[in-house]
Design a protein around this motif. Structure first.
Motif, mmCIF file in Angstrom:
data_model
loop_
_atom_site.group_PDB
_atom_site.id
_atom_site.type_symbol
_atom_site.label_atom_id
_atom_site.label_comp_id
_atom_site.label_asym_id
_atom_site.label_seq_id
_atom_site.Cartn_x
_atom_site.Cartn_y
_atom_site.Cartn_z
ATOM 1 N N SER A 123 -5.702 19.486 5.302
ATOM 2 C CA SER A 123 -4.517 19.004 4.587
ATOM 3 C C SER A 123 -4.179 19.923 3.419
ATOM 4 C CB SER A 123 -4.739 17.583 4.056
ATOM 5 O OG SER A 123 -4.794 16.639 5.093
ATOM 6 N N GLU A 124 -2.919 19.918 3.041
ATOM 7 C CA GLU A 124 -2.491 20.696 1.878
ATOM 8 C C GLU A 124 -3.071 20.073 0.597
ATOM 9 O OE1 GLU A 124 1.736 20.746 1.968
ATOM 10 O OE2 GLU A 124 1.839 21.983 3.795
ATOM 11 N N PRO A 125 -3.312 20.884 -0.421
ATOM 12 C CA PRO A 125 -3.848 20.354 -1.689
ATOM 13 C C PRO A 125 -2.976 19.225 -2.230
ATOM 14 C CG PRO A 125 -3.852 22.751 -1.703
ATOM 15 C CD PRO A 125 -3.080 22.340 -0.481
ATOM 16 N N ARG A 126 -3.607 18.234 -2.827
ATOM 17 C CA ARG A 126 -2.868 17.108 -3.391
ATOM 18 C C ARG A 126 -3.487 16.734 -4.732
ATOM 19 N NH1 ARG A 126 -5.066 12.313 -2.953
ATOM 20 N NH2 ARG A 126 -7.162 12.191 -2.099
ATOM 21 N N LEU A 165 0.837 -1.200 0.000
ATOM 22 C CA LEU A 165 0.000 0.000 0.000
ATOM 23 C C LEU A 165 0.869 1.247 0.000
ATOM 24 C CD1 LEU A 165 -2.686 -0.898 2.716
ATOM 25 C CD2 LEU A 165 -2.933 -1.088 0.227
ATOM 26 N N ASP A 166 0.455 2.237 -0.760
ATOM 27 C CA ASP A 166 1.096 3.555 -0.751
ATOM 28 C C ASP A 166 0.107 4.509 -0.097
ATOM 29 O OD1 ASP A 166 2.471 5.877 -1.164
ATOM 30 O OD2 ASP A 166 2.361 5.848 -3.353
ATOM 31 N N VAL A 167 0.301 4.773 1.208
ATOM 32 C CA VAL A 167 -0.714 5.424 2.034
ATOM 33 C C VAL A 167 -0.466 6.926 2.151
ATOM 34 C CG1 VAL A 167 -1.853 5.448 4.287
ATOM 35 C CG2 VAL A 167 -1.005 3.282 3.341
ATOM 36 N N THR A 168 -1.520 7.684 1.928
ATOM 37 C CA THR A 168 -1.515 9.131 2.149
ATOM 38 C C THR A 168 -2.598 9.462 3.161
ATOM 39 O OG1 THR A 168 -0.831 9.551 -0.131
ATOM 40 C CG2 THR A 168 -1.784 11.397 1.071
ATOM 41 N N ARG A 169 -2.262 10.262 4.156
ATOM 42 C CA ARG A 169 -3.282 10.704 5.118
ATOM 43 C C ARG A 169 -3.993 11.954 4.599
ATOM 44 N NH1 ARG A 169 0.074 11.407 10.449
ATOM 45 N NH2 ARG A 169 1.774 11.587 8.945
ATOM 46 N N LEU A 170 -5.248 12.110 5.029
ATOM 47 C CA LEU A 170 -6.038 13.251 4.591
ATOM 48 C C LEU A 170 -6.880 13.776 5.747
ATOM 49 C CD1 LEU A 170 -7.028 15.054 2.210
ATOM 50 C CD2 LEU A 170 -8.812 13.328 1.810
ATOM 51 N N PHE A 171 -6.826 15.093 5.954
ATOM 52 C CA PHE A 171 -7.650 15.774 6.948
ATOM 53 C C PHE A 171 -8.315 16.959 6.264
ATOM 54 C CE2 PHE A 171 -3.975 13.835 8.948
ATOM 55 C CZ PHE A 171 -4.532 13.097 9.982
#
Length: 542
Positions: free
Chosen positions: A63-66, A54-60
């Motif tokens: 969070s900064e734009p992605r 898995l290539d995991v990215t956190r998001l809140f």
């Protein structure tokens, strides 16, 4: 590195991702400071980030734009009902259709878990492709392993395959049946062969419980390292989701896991939080307290979540004072002995007084109490008893500051009081308590009655409530928004009164009846009957 994460101290080793790792976004539908303070979010993120596939990215929400559209899986940890607004906002920001039925093979599978979705996923069912029902420690890996096996298949094939795993609920594969457009739920039926009739909550039974995977000064509780001491609660108060939904009561292995975990965390911070619904009922809590009282922990600040009132001792409060705490929190629910018998709160006024005396003797400065208004069978005499109890506490421990946080009773799925409605007089009761307590020096802190109404709507809602949630989101975050949504949908679902205030027949089907919690329906009915059989003063005088 994302600026939000720049001051994190990790307590696990993230995996080096494989070249063909599945891109996964794991989101908490609130700000970073709130989300990163959730132990459940931390634990699940660490489990996911420890997998090389898995290539995991956190998001809140802050969070900064992605880059949009890259994820193949998008997960949410849901611990507060009204965060659904942020779930929908984050899906929109990523260009993902809000409703699962409108997503195609080009969209990620949207999955979710946490206590809100485990208790009653139906109001949110139209927004999720997959709901993980129960504890994530085992279920999460089974979900990812199964997805890896079918990730090349079309969306429907993936969902049918995942639905075969115990604890995985795929709402699209079920059709709710109603008595009529505005009638109650009758059933929730699988649409395909091989899809289970009922979804069994998964329960993690190891004595190695959760600990923080990250410490950061940006958390709502700055630099705190959290350790789960117990899971569930043996008291089984009739209204309590934290007890009934998470049964059985489990305790961490003190020597084998708890103490090593504490030592590991205190290498990176000097703030320790011991978590659990009833920490002091750990059978080895006294030994743990002796350990934490050692000189080597001088300079460490320690705090506890709510503890059982009858277990508050001078030794406990002395150790807390030595470790930088000024207060302790206890849940008393009511000053009425009768009403505590109704709700199965095994507690006497004498024990509450002894807790206050112990808190003062141990050097604490304040005692925080939690209570409820509008509990089933509550009478004016019960409110009088609460006021008198608090007056008595002030006399017994005059040096303490007392606060009384009071919420409105809200029925929760899988508890004996799931059939009871919200007391229509609860708001007046809160105002009455405020009027009588503040003049005697009690810091009265009522929770919003309007929020309790919305919480009850979501707690007892069926799948039709998803339309209410979407409309209310557009109208604004207030009780009036929900009333307006019900008005627009008048011919399409029962009225607000049905979901919030009405007592339901115990023989009628429940919206979450296809989700099997720890206790069978018959046991919950027995517990409810025992509660409601407690005599009221009127009956006793007949």
């Amino acid at each position: 590195m994302n600026a939000l994460y720049s001051e994190e101290s990790l307590l696990f080793e993230p995996a080096v991702t494989d070249a063909d790792a599945v891109p996964l976004v794991f989101a908490f539908p609130n700000t970073y400071s709130i989300g990163i303070t959730s132990l459940g979010f931390q634990v699940v993120w660490a489990l996911l980030a420890s997998r090389p596939d898995l290539d995991v990215t956190r998001l809140f929400t802050d969070s900064e734009p992605r880059r949009r559209g890259r994820a193949r899986l998008m997960g949410f940890s849901v611990s507060w009902e009204l965060d659904y607004i942020n779930i929908l906002n984050l899906l929109e920001q990523d260009g993902i259709p809000l409703r699962a039925a409108e997503r195609g093979d080009e969209h990620p599978l949207v999955f979710g878990g946490g206590p809100v979705l485990t208790a009653n996923p139906e109001p949110f069912a139209d927004f999720f492709d997959v709901v993980l029902v129960g504890d994530g420690e085992e279920l999460l890996h089974e979900f990812i392993d199964a997805y890896q096996e079918v990730k090349g298949s079309d969306r429907l094939a993936q969902l049918k395959y995942l639905a075969r795993i115990p604890g995985i609920y795929v709402p699209q594969l079920y059709d709710p049946v109603y008595e009529s457009a505005t009638g109650a739920v009758q059933d929730c039926q699988p649409k395909y062969d091989g899809v289970p009739d009922r979804i069994q909550k998964r329960t993690y039974r190891s004595r190695t419980l959760s600990t923080s995977s990250v410490v950061t000064p940006r958390a709502a509780w700055e630099n705190i390292y959290m350790v789960e001491v117990v899971r569930s609660c043996p008291e089984m108060c009739r209204f309590c989701l934290a007890s009934y939904l998470t049964l059985p009561f489990r305790v961490a292995d003190v020597e084998g896991s708890l103490i090593p975990a504490i030592d590991r965390g205190l290498e990176v911070t000097n703030r320790l939080g011991l978590l659990g619904a009833s920490i002091t009922q750990h059978p080895e809590f006294d030994a743990l307290l002796d350990y934490l009282d050692g000189d080597r922990f001088d300079g460490v600040r320690m705090s506890l979540s709510s503890v059982r009132t009858g277990t508050v001792t001078e030794k406990l409060t002395r150790v807390l004072t030595r470790r930088g705490s000024n207060s302790i929190t206890v849940a008393v629910e009511s000053g009425s002995e009768r009403l505590r018998q109704v709700i199965n709160k095994k507690l006497s006024n004498e024990e509450i007084e002894q807790a206050a005396i112990a808190a003062q003797s141990g050097g604490l400065k304040s005692l925080k109490l939690y209570g409820m208004a509008g509990l089933p069978t509550e009478l004016d005499e019960d409110l009088d008893a609460t006021v008198e109890m608090l007056k008595g506490l002030r006399r017994q421990a005059p040096k303490l500051r007392f606060s009384f946080g009071c919420s409105t009773f809200v029925p929760k799925a899988h508890t004996p009081f799931q059939w009871q409605g919200v007391d229509r007089k609860a708001e007046k009761k809160l105002k009455l308590l405020q009027k009588r307590l503040r003049p005697i020096g009690i810091d009265f802190r009522p929770e919003s009655y309007n929020w309790s109404v919305i919480q009850a709507l979501i707690s007892r809602g069926d799948r039709r409530i998803s339309r209410v949630l979407e409309l209310a989101r557009g109208f604004g975050d207030s009780l009036g928004s929900y009333k307006r949504a019900f008005k627009e949908l008048k011919q399409e679902l029962p009225p607000l009164e049905y979901y919030v205030h009405q007592d339901w027949d115990v023989d009628a089907p429940l919206p979450w009846g296809h989700i099997q919690g720890p206790l069978q329906r018959d046991r919950l009915i027995q517990h409810r009957a025992a509660a409601l059989s407690v005599e009221t003063p009127e009956l006793a005088s007949v």
